[in-house]
Design a protein around this motif. Structure first.
Motif, PDB file in Angstrom:
ATOM      1  N   GLN A  22       0.739  -1.153  -0.222  1.00 60.11           N
ATOM      2  CA  GLN A  22       0.038  -0.394  -0.417  1.00 60.11           C
ATOM      3  C   GLN A  22       0.870   1.458   0.206  1.00 60.11           C
ATOM      4  N   ASP A  23       1.376   0.745   0.084  1.00 57.39           N
ATOM      5  CA  ASP A  23       2.527   2.212   0.603  1.00 57.39           C
ATOM      6  C   ASP A  23       3.730   2.723  -0.562  1.00 57.39           C
ATOM      7  N   LEU A  24       3.935   1.576  -1.033  1.00 56.70           N
ATOM      8  CA  LEU A  24       4.953   1.481  -2.362  1.00 56.70           C
ATOM      9  C   LEU A  24       3.141   2.198  -3.407  1.00 56.70           C
ATOM     10  N   ALA A  25       2.289   2.136  -3.535  1.00 58.41           N
ATOM     11  CA  ALA A  25       1.001   1.953  -4.098  1.00 58.41           C
ATOM     12  C   ALA A  25       1.024   3.168  -4.378  1.00 58.41           C
ATOM     13  N   GLU A  26       1.230   3.878  -3.241  1.00 59.62           N
ATOM     14  CA  GLU A  26       0.868   5.169  -2.449  1.00 59.62           C
ATOM     15  C   GLU A  26       1.445   6.040  -3.385  1.00 59.62           C
ATOM     16  N   GLU A  27       3.140   6.104  -3.475  1.00 59.78           N
ATOM     17  CA  GLU A  27       4.271   6.453  -4.003  1.00 59.78           C
ATOM     18  C   GLU A  27       3.728   6.158  -5.264  1.00 59.78           C
ATOM     19  N   VAL A  28       4.034   5.116  -5.763  1.00 56.44           N
ATOM     20  CA  VAL A  28       3.320   5.741  -7.304  1.00 56.44           C
ATOM     21  C   VAL A  28       2.625   6.366  -7.729  1.00 56.44           C
ATOM     22  N   GLY A  29       1.086   6.767  -7.066  1.00 56.14           N
ATOM     23  CA  GLY A  29       0.099   7.657  -7.219  1.00 56.14           C
ATOM     24  C   GLY A  29       1.131   9.535  -7.205  1.00 56.14           C
ATOM     25  N   ARG A  30       1.590   9.454  -6.009  1.00 55.15           N
ATOM     26  CA  ARG A  30       2.128  10.244  -6.179  1.00 55.15           C
ATOM     27  C   ARG A  30       3.352  10.930  -7.664  1.00 55.15           C
ATOM     28  N   LEU A  57      -4.819   4.349 -17.271  1.00 57.07           N
ATOM     29  CA  LEU A  57      -3.490   3.717 -16.884  1.00 57.07           C
ATOM     30  C   LEU A  57      -3.849   2.956 -15.944  1.00 57.07           C
ATOM     31  N   THR A  58      -4.180   2.067 -15.383  1.00 53.62           N
ATOM     32  CA  THR A  58      -3.225   0.581 -14.358  1.00 53.62           C
ATOM     33  C   THR A  58      -2.098   0.400 -13.740  1.00 53.62           C
ATOM     34  N   VAL A  59      -1.810   1.138 -12.614  1.00 56.70           N
ATOM     35  CA  VAL A  59      -0.392   0.088 -12.067  1.00 56.70           C
ATOM     36  C   VAL A  59      -1.109  -0.929 -10.595  1.00 56.70           C
ATOM     37  N   PHE A  60      -0.650  -1.961 -10.865  1.00 56.88           N
ATOM     38  CA  PHE A  60      -0.949  -3.471  -9.469  1.00 56.88           C
ATOM     39  C   PHE A  60       0.553  -3.172  -9.329  1.00 56.88           C
ATOM     40  N   VAL A  61       0.250  -2.793  -7.356  1.00 59.67           N
ATOM     41  CA  VAL A  61       1.761  -2.974  -6.528  1.00 59.67           C
ATOM     42  C   VAL A  61       1.140  -4.508  -5.607  1.00 59.67           C
ATOM     43  N   VAL A  62       1.842  -5.509  -6.121  1.00 60.56           N
ATOM     44  CA  VAL A  62       0.753  -6.620  -5.337  1.00 60.56           C
ATOM     45  C   VAL A  62       2.249  -8.026  -4.471  1.00 60.56           C
ATOM     46  N   ALA A  63       2.096  -7.848  -3.307  1.00 61.11           N
ATOM     47  CA  ALA A  63       3.200  -8.564  -2.321  1.00 61.11           C
ATOM     48  C   ALA A  63       2.600 -10.460  -2.472  1.00 61.11           C
ATOM     49  N   GLU A  95      -3.750  -0.223 -20.410  1.00 66.66           N
ATOM     50  CA  GLU A  95      -2.725  -0.896 -20.218  1.00 66.66           C
ATOM     51  C   GLU A  95      -2.027  -0.558 -18.654  1.00 66.66           C
ATOM     52  N   TYR A  96      -1.750  -1.303 -18.069  1.00 71.76           N
ATOM     53  CA  TYR A  96      -1.013  -1.123 -17.281  1.00 71.76           C
ATOM     54  C   TYR A  96       0.640  -1.371 -16.765  1.00 71.76           C
ATOM     55  N   ALA A  97       0.266  -1.515 -15.474  1.00 69.48           N
ATOM     56  CA  ALA A  97       1.985  -1.526 -14.939  1.00 69.48           C
ATOM     57  C   ALA A  97       2.363  -2.621 -13.596  1.00 69.48           C
ATOM     58  N   LEU A  98       2.963  -3.413 -13.037  1.00 66.12           N
ATOM     59  CA  LEU A  98       3.293  -3.959 -12.555  1.00 66.12           C
ATOM     60  C   LEU A  98       4.884  -4.583 -11.058  1.00 66.12           C
ATOM     61  N   ALA A  99       4.199  -4.445 -10.013  1.00 65.65           N
ATOM     62  CA  ALA A  99       5.407  -4.292  -9.406  1.00 65.65           C
ATOM     63  C   ALA A  99       4.920  -5.600  -8.472  1.00 65.65           C
ATOM     64  N   GLY A 100       5.838  -6.269  -7.974  1.00 67.67           N
ATOM     65  CA  GLY A 100       5.940  -6.968  -7.446  1.00 67.67           C
ATOM     66  C   GLY A 100       6.332  -7.398  -6.205  1.00 67.67           C
TER      67      GLY A 100
END
Length: 650
Positions: A22-30, A57-63, A95-100
């Motif tokens: 969640q913290d990193l997703a909010e960093e992506v958002g900023r 655009l959709t960005v996923f940050v998933v643990a 279109e998306y980006a993904l951080a695992g």
């Protein structure tokens, strides 16, 4: 939102257990907001896949959790993507980006993110940048790989979605406007502020930490007993909790408990920030945005903000983690609230990717708390209206359930939960005492206290049916890692001879101090025939001059390991602290199997595959022979794939 506005909109979605995603997703958002994107940052539990089409655009940050699983808040979304009726064009145009986020001490590293990436592509979505695979065990932790990826992500955004000729990115030293803020309930809203319920948007998850899930229930604390000697270095508690209604649970399940901050810590923060006048005034959360792509059919306001008794003190006590080790985002945020140029420069330095090692040495390694940092940077003065945007949420902590079989029911028929909890308290490298927020809270609770908890089943070892099929087990636990293994042992004992044999390898420091549940094993052996009984092999690391660990015992008992795994088809379960222990145990199992293979070869005996029953042989191939350590490693990898090698570490 207008079509023109949709042309630069982003949905950032996270799947998280601990809050890092969640913290990193909010960093992506900023990052996207600074590139003039209209952004919504949400947990995956709040959306369905059709919403993705409403954004540029959709960005996923998933643990990844446990055995390659999705976090609890992401499972419903993931299941919805697996429906067979979905066409290959379901997500065409998305279109998306993904951080695992993963941990290489677990066998299925970043499994959830990899599965999600594959499925998104199958449904027609297009990736704009290579996925990130961050490793918590890496030299720079999760942040190292993530920050490197974030730079590449930003370049891809500027290439794929270039700024208009008259636009430039918003500089990092410019404070972005808040999407939410707190307000006294008797204040009149101005026209620029709308209720979260009125416009259908969702209060930030960062402000919602209490355990308000739909499956939560009340339990009463019946026992809170220290089970280590008073002079032992660690306080370990045996907790017994009783539910008023009937609940079914199995070995490997956990209870999630929401802690509270100590009143003294809350009072200290209130005084430090001069919030005394507002601390006990009723407040509410309001949206500062006049519109959103999200509708009330997708989302609903969080219940905690509709409490008529909600105050700043309640938020700080029950919902915000003021004792957390601060993330980089926190340090960057509070830098905006100081007029001291030296303090501001230092705080911003900690957020700079090139100084990641300094952030680690300052915050992570000494495990400084948010309260300690606010005391050190005493020029920082935070507006109370922004606390939900500044402090991380108070998340429930999960504890493996230690009870199973006959131990699950009280005399009156109600459900009983037993926990073995190590109270976290230690001295840091800067000589300060650090205490775990939840365990400190639990340690001081008197018997009779009512707690709100929820049952977590994602780590479940087996079903009731599997325990009656004669399945043998090799159980390996260290310290309080014995808790879920005890649950399985008692569950198997209840089923008697049909439950299969069990070998328990248990390690701790001292036989007299932390050999938990030792009296139970002898009692259980008298109840079950030897042919389906329990064998306990112990390793007390500090009771002799040379240290002995469970991995040493595994090598010493290589013949037993071979018999259980290759001849009896046993399941291996490893429980305890993460880091080096799981890797050392796995290597010991490889060594034990290779040693037995070599012994058989030296004696001229054939090294055969697994022995199976007649019915099993008809439907399954016999495992390939093991001749070397490499063969043994491949064999364990197959066990993992079959669900016969499980790891539950924390």
């Amino acid at each position: 939102m207008t079509e023109q506005g949709r042309g630069r909109s982003a949905l950032v979605l996270y799947g998280t257990e601990t809050g890092t995603a969640q913290d990193l997703a909010e960093e992506v958002g900023r990052t996207l907001e600074r590139l003039h994107f209209y952004t919504d940052v949400l947990g995956l539990e709040n959306v369905n896949h059709s919403l993705l089409h409403q954004y540029t655009l959709t960005v996923f940050v998933v643990a990844t959790t446990g055995q390659g699983d999705f976090p609890e808040n992401a499972r419903r979304f993931w299941t919805s993507l697996l429906r067979k009726k979905l066409a290959a064009t379901t997500l065409a145009g998305v279109e998306y980006a993904l951080a695992g986020l993963g941990d290489t001490s677990y066998p299925k590293f970043n499994w959830a993110a990899r599965k999600l990436d594959k499925r998104l592509r199958q449904l027609g979505a297009s990736s704009i940048v290579e996925p990130c695979e961050a490793d918590e065990q890496g030299d720079e932790g999760t942040d190292g790989a993530f920050l490197a990826w974030l730079q590449q992500f930003r370049k891809s955004i500027l290439t794929t979605f270039p700024l208009a000729d008259d636009q430039i990115p918003i500089p990092n030293d410019v404070l972005l406007p808040s999407k939410w803020r707190l307000q006294k309930t008797f204040d009149h809203l101005d026209t620029s502020v709308t209720s979260p319920i009125a416009n259908g948007t969702y209060p930030p998850s960062s402000a919602a930490g209490r355990n308000s899930s739909l499956n939560s229930f009340s339990v009463s604390l019946e026992t809170n007993q220290r089970v280590t000697p008073s002079d032992h270095w660690q306080d370990v508690r045996f907790l017994s909790l009783k539910a008023s209604t009937k609940f079914d649970y199995m070995p490997g399940d956990a209870l999630a408990i929401s802690p509270r901050n100590m009143p003294a810590d809350v009072e200290s923060l209130i005084n430090r920030m001069s919030w005394q006048q507002i601390a006990d005034t009723p407040i509410r959360l309001v949206s500062t945005r006049s519109s959103s792509t999200l509708t009330s059919s997708n989302l609903a306001a969080n219940a905690i903000f509709s409490r008529p008794s909600l105050t700043l003190r309640v938020l700080l006590t029950e919902h915000l983690d003021i004792n957390a080790i601060p993330r980089r985002s926190f340090l960057g945020c509070i830098a905006n609230y100081t007029s001291n140029s030296m303090h501001k420069e230092r705080l911003l330095e900690f957020t700079d990717p090139q100084y990641l090692d300094e952030y680690y040495d300052y915050a992570t390694r000494p495990r400084r708390s948010i309260l300690e940092i606010l005391q050190e940077f005493d020029s920082v003065h935070l507006p109370w209206e922004e606390v939900t945007n500044i402090f991380p949420p108070m998340r429930p902590r999960q504890f493996s359930i230690a009870s199973g079989g006959l131990l699950k029911s009280s005399e009156d028929g109600s459900t009983k939960f037993e926990l073995l909890v190590a109270i976290v308290k230690y001295r840091t490298v800067i000589k300060r005492i650090r205490e775990g927020v939840c365990t400190r809270y639990l340690a001081q609770l008197p018997v009779g206290t009512t707690l709100q908890v929820s049952l977590k089943t994602e780590g479940r070892f087996s079903t009731a049916g599997e325990l009656t099929t004669g399945q043998s087990h090799v159980l390996i636990g260290a310290g309080t890692g014995i808790a879920p293994l005890r649950a399985l042992i008692h569950e198997k004992a209840m089923h008697g001879q049909v439950s299969g044999k069990t070998a328990l390898f248990f390690g701790c420091r001292n036989e007299k101090s932390d050999y938990f549940f030792r009296d139970e094993w002898a009692a259980l052996r008298t109840r079950v025939p030897p042919s389906a009984g329990l064998e306990v092999i112990t390793a007390f690391s500090r009771d002799q001059r040379s240290k002995v660990y469970v991995q040493d015992r595994l090598r010493e008992r290589s013949q037993l390991i071979w018999q259980f795994l290759r001849e009896q088809g046993a399941t291996v379960i490893v429980c305890g602290s993460s880091g080096q222990m799981p890797k050392a145990v796995r290597q010991a199992l490889v060594d034990a199997l290779a040693q037995q293979a070599k012994s058989a070869k030296d004696e001229g005996n054939a090294v055969t595959g697994d022995r199976m029953g007649d019915e099993e042989e008809e439907s399954a191939e016999i495992e390939e022979p093991i001749h070397s350590a490499e063969d043994a490693e491949k064999y364990l990898a197959r066990l993992e794939k079959q669900g016969r090698y499980r790891q539950e570490t924390w």
